[in-house]
Design a protein around this motif. Structure first.
Motif, PDB file in Angstrom:
ATOM      1  N   LYS A 158       0.863  -1.171   0.000  1.00 54.02           N
ATOM      2  CA  LYS A 158       0.000   0.000   0.000  1.00 54.02           C
ATOM      3  C   LYS A 158       0.902   1.224   0.000  1.00 54.02           C
ATOM      4  CE  LYS A 158      -3.391   2.295   2.972  1.00 54.02           C
ATOM      5  NZ  LYS A 158      -4.154   2.184   4.230  1.00 54.02           N
ATOM      6  N   TYR A 159       0.474   2.290  -0.669  1.00 61.55           N
ATOM      7  CA  TYR A 159       1.261   3.519  -0.684  1.00 61.55           C
ATOM      8  C   TYR A 159       0.328   4.732  -0.770  1.00 61.55           C
ATOM      9  CZ  TYR A 159       0.434   3.145  -5.725  1.00 61.55           C
ATOM     10  OH  TYR A 159      -0.152   3.040  -6.954  1.00 61.55           O
ATOM     11  N   ASN A 160       0.829   5.882  -0.391  1.00 61.64           N
ATOM     12  CA  ASN A 160       0.085   7.131  -0.480  1.00 61.64           C
ATOM     13  C   ASN A 160       0.417   7.827  -1.789  1.00 61.64           C
ATOM     14  OD1 ASN A 160      -1.056   6.882   2.121  1.00 61.64           O
ATOM     15  ND2 ASN A 160       0.858   7.579   3.015  1.00 61.64           N
ATOM     16  N   ILE A 161      -0.620   8.410  -2.426  1.00 59.29           N
ATOM     17  CA  ILE A 161      -0.427   9.097  -3.701  1.00 59.29           C
ATOM     18  C   ILE A 161      -1.514  10.160  -3.880  1.00 59.29           C
ATOM     19  CG2 ILE A 161      -1.673   7.249  -4.896  1.00 59.29           C
ATOM     20  CD1 ILE A 161       0.023   7.863  -7.379  1.00 59.29           C
ATOM     21  N   HIS A 162      -1.138  11.364  -4.258  1.00 63.22           N
ATOM     22  CA  HIS A 162      -2.069  12.452  -4.604  1.00 63.22           C
ATOM     23  C   HIS A 162      -3.235  12.583  -3.617  1.00 63.22           C
ATOM     24  CE1 HIS A 162       0.059  12.889  -8.345  1.00 63.22           C
ATOM     25  NE2 HIS A 162      -0.232  11.659  -8.708  1.00 63.22           N
ATOM     26  N   ASN A 163      -2.936  12.696  -2.339  1.00 60.16           N
ATOM     27  CA  ASN A 163      -3.973  12.818  -1.295  1.00 60.16           C
ATOM     28  C   ASN A 163      -4.903  11.618  -1.250  1.00 60.16           C
ATOM     29  OD1 ASN A 163      -3.159  15.409  -0.340  1.00 60.16           O
ATOM     30  ND2 ASN A 163      -4.121  16.309  -2.146  1.00 60.16           N
ATOM     31  N   GLY A 164      -4.387  10.474  -1.606  1.00 54.45           N
ATOM     32  CA  GLY A 164      -5.189   9.253  -1.585  1.00 54.45           C
ATOM     33  C   GLY A 164      -4.319   8.050  -1.326  1.00 54.45           C
ATOM     34  N   VAL A 165      -4.760   6.926  -1.849  1.00 50.52           N
ATOM     35  CA  VAL A 165      -4.084   5.671  -1.551  1.00 50.52           C
ATOM     36  C   VAL A 165      -3.995   4.811  -2.811  1.00 50.52           C
ATOM     37  CG1 VAL A 165      -6.218   4.520  -0.834  1.00 50.52           C
ATOM     38  CG2 VAL A 165      -4.049   3.758   0.110  1.00 50.52           C
ATOM     39  N   GLY A 166      -2.956   3.976  -2.838  1.00 50.01           N
ATOM     40  CA  GLY A 166      -2.783   3.019  -3.914  1.00 50.01           C
ATOM     41  C   GLY A 166      -2.408   1.658  -3.348  1.00 50.01           C
ATOM     42  N   TYR A 167      -2.784   0.626  -4.064  1.00 51.18           N
ATOM     43  CA  TYR A 167      -2.465  -0.747  -3.671  1.00 51.18           C
ATOM     44  C   TYR A 167      -1.898  -1.469  -4.888  1.00 51.18           C
ATOM     45  CZ  TYR A 167      -5.818   0.376   0.010  1.00 51.18           C
ATOM     46  OH  TYR A 167      -6.488   0.983   1.047  1.00 51.18           O
ATOM     47  N   VAL A 168      -0.916  -2.312  -4.648  1.00 50.79           N
ATOM     48  CA  VAL A 168      -0.336  -3.130  -5.711  1.00 50.79           C
ATOM     49  C   VAL A 168      -0.571  -4.595  -5.363  1.00 50.79           C
ATOM     50  CG1 VAL A 168       1.803  -3.819  -6.870  1.00 50.79           C
ATOM     51  CG2 VAL A 168       1.431  -1.420  -6.259  1.00 50.79           C
ATOM     52  N   TYR A 169      -0.997  -5.344  -6.374  1.00 51.80           N
ATOM     53  CA  TYR A 169      -1.222  -6.783  -6.243  1.00 51.80           C
ATOM     54  C   TYR A 169      -0.375  -7.500  -7.275  1.00 51.80           C
ATOM     55  CZ  TYR A 169      -5.293  -5.470  -3.508  1.00 51.80           C
ATOM     56  OH  TYR A 169      -6.110  -4.944  -2.552  1.00 51.80           O
ATOM     57  N   GLU A 170       0.143  -8.670  -6.917  1.00 49.67           N
ATOM     58  CA  GLU A 170       0.880  -9.532  -7.835  1.00 49.67           C
ATOM     59  C   GLU A 170       0.338 -10.941  -7.678  1.00 49.67           C
ATOM     60  OE1 GLU A 170       5.036  -9.279  -6.907  1.00 49.67           O
ATOM     61  OE2 GLU A 170       5.219  -7.253  -7.722  1.00 49.67           O
ATOM     62  N   PHE A 171       0.075 -11.593  -8.818  1.00 46.32           N
ATOM     63  CA  PHE A 171      -0.484 -12.935  -8.776  1.00 46.32           C
ATOM     64  C   PHE A 171       0.487 -13.938  -9.382  1.00 46.32           C
ATOM     65  CE2 PHE A 171      -4.091  -9.960  -9.059  1.00 46.32           C
ATOM     66  CZ  PHE A 171      -4.650 -10.226  -7.815  1.00 46.32           C
ATOM     67  N   GLU A 172       0.315 -15.206  -9.042  1.00 42.83           N
ATOM     68  CA  GLU A 172       1.228 -16.255  -9.490  1.00 42.83           C
ATOM     69  C   GLU A 172       1.248 -16.419 -11.003  1.00 42.83           C
ATOM     70  OE1 GLU A 172       0.619 -19.909  -7.380  1.00 42.83           O
ATOM     71  OE2 GLU A 172       0.939 -18.962  -5.439  1.00 42.83           O
ATOM     72  N   ASN A 173       0.209 -15.966 -11.699  1.00 41.31           N
ATOM     73  CA  ASN A 173       0.157 -16.109 -13.153  1.00 41.31           C
ATOM     74  C   ASN A 173       0.992 -15.061 -13.883  1.00 41.31           C
ATOM     75  OD1 ASN A 173      -1.375 -13.798 -12.832  1.00 41.31           O
ATOM     76  ND2 ASN A 173      -3.265 -14.678 -13.621  1.00 41.31           N
ATOM     77  N   GLY A 174       1.666 -14.175 -13.129  1.00 40.15           N
ATOM     78  CA  GLY A 174       2.509 -13.151 -13.736  1.00 40.15           C
ATOM     79  C   GLY A 174       1.818 -11.815 -13.927  1.00 40.15           C
ATOM     80  N   TYR A 175       0.513 -11.772 -13.744  1.00 42.66           N
ATOM     81  CA  TYR A 175      -0.210 -10.514 -13.833  1.00 42.66           C
ATOM     82  C   TYR A 175      -0.336  -9.889 -12.453  1.00 42.66           C
ATOM     83  CZ  TYR A 175      -1.622 -11.593 -18.596  1.00 42.66           C
ATOM     84  OH  TYR A 175      -1.618 -11.876 -19.937  1.00 42.66           O
ATOM     85  N   GLY A 176      -0.677  -8.632 -12.446  1.00 38.82           N
ATOM     86  CA  GLY A 176      -0.903  -7.920 -11.200  1.00 38.82           C
ATOM     87  C   GLY A 176      -1.923  -6.833 -11.429  1.00 38.82           C
ATOM     88  N   ALA A 177      -2.092  -5.997 -10.414  1.00 38.23           N
ATOM     89  CA  ALA A 177      -3.046  -4.903 -10.525  1.00 38.23           C
ATOM     90  C   ALA A 177      -2.579  -3.727  -9.696  1.00 38.23           C
ATOM     91  CB  ALA A 177      -4.424  -5.352 -10.047  1.00 38.23           C
ATOM     92  N   SER A 178      -2.937  -2.560 -10.176  1.00 35.01           N
ATOM     93  CA  SER A 178      -2.795  -1.315  -9.436  1.00 35.01           C
ATOM     94  C   SER A 178      -4.207  -0.835  -9.147  1.00 35.01           C
ATOM     95  CB  SER A 178      -2.053  -0.283 -10.279  1.00 35.01           C
ATOM     96  OG  SER A 178      -2.162   0.999  -9.695  1.00 35.01           O
ATOM     97  N   VAL A 179      -4.500  -0.581  -7.897  1.00 38.22           N
ATOM     98  CA  VAL A 179      -5.812  -0.083  -7.490  1.00 38.22           C
ATOM     99  C   VAL A 179      -5.567   1.223  -6.749  1.00 38.22           C
ATOM    100  CG1 VAL A 179      -7.883  -0.550  -6.121  1.00 38.22           C
ATOM    101  CG2 VAL A 179      -6.699  -2.439  -7.279  1.00 38.22           C
ATOM    102  N   VAL A 180      -6.127   2.324  -7.264  1.00 39.89           N
ATOM    103  CA  VAL A 180      -5.892   3.633  -6.664  1.00 39.89           C
ATOM    104  C   VAL A 180      -7.199   4.386  -6.452  1.00 39.89           C
ATOM    105  CG1 VAL A 180      -3.566   3.865  -7.616  1.00 39.89           C
ATOM    106  CG2 VAL A 180      -5.508   4.781  -8.885  1.00 39.89           C
ATOM    107  N   SER A 181      -7.172   5.262  -5.469  1.00 32.81           N
ATOM    108  CA  SER A 181      -8.254   6.215  -5.240  1.00 32.81           C
ATOM    109  C   SER A 181      -7.597   7.482  -4.716  1.00 32.81           C
ATOM    110  CB  SER A 181      -9.262   5.665  -4.231  1.00 32.81           C
ATOM    111  OG  SER A 181     -10.320   6.597  -4.047  1.00 32.81           O
ATOM    112  N   HIS A 182      -7.579   8.517  -5.560  1.00 30.89           N
ATOM    113  CA  HIS A 182      -6.928   9.771  -5.177  1.00 30.89           C
ATOM    114  C   HIS A 182      -7.511  10.942  -5.955  1.00 30.89           C
ATOM    115  CE1 HIS A 182      -4.533   9.458  -8.862  1.00 30.89           C
ATOM    116  NE2 HIS A 182      -4.104   8.263  -8.476  1.00 30.89           N
ATOM    117  N   ASP A 183      -6.960  12.116  -5.755  1.00 27.65           N
ATOM    118  CA  ASP A 183      -7.495  13.353  -6.331  1.00 27.65           C
ATOM    119  C   ASP A 183      -7.669  13.324  -7.843  1.00 27.65           C
ATOM    120  OD1 ASP A 183      -7.617  14.483  -3.822  1.00 27.65           O
ATOM    121  OD2 ASP A 183      -5.835  15.747  -4.090  1.00 27.65           O
TER     122      ASP A 183
END
Length: 83
Positions: A8-33
């Motif tokens: 988890k990280y802070n970004i633009h007065n909000g938050v972001g999350y990074v996910y990594e999966f065993e299949n080699g894909y991942g995701a960025s999930v953010v909610s910010h200004d």
């Protein structure tokens, strides 16, 4: 914590999350200004490739997914994990 959660990280007065999966894909999930829906408390989701770069060539989406509710985020993360 959801399977695949990395950090988890802070970004633009909000938050972001990074996910990594065993299949080699991942995701960025953010909610910010400046994310799509962040001003409404919603999330923006991006599919990531094995290097952590944005990936626009999956059956999930060819862009980011904006204005996502928590349920939509969880559903999309599951779909990415199953690629």
């Amino acid at each position: 914590m959801l399977d695949g959660y990395k950090r988890k990280y802070n970004i633009h007065n909000g938050v972001g999350y990074v996910y990594e999966f065993e299949n080699g894909y991942g995701a960025s999930v953010v909610s910010h200004d400046v994310s799509y829906g962040g001003d409404r408390g919603l999330y923006e989701i991006a599919v990531l490739d094995s290097k952590g770069d944005l990936c626009y060539s999956t059956p999930i989406t060819d862009d980011v997914i904006g204005f996502a509710t928590e349920d939509k985020v969880l559903d999309t993360l599951h779909r990415i994990k199953m690629l």
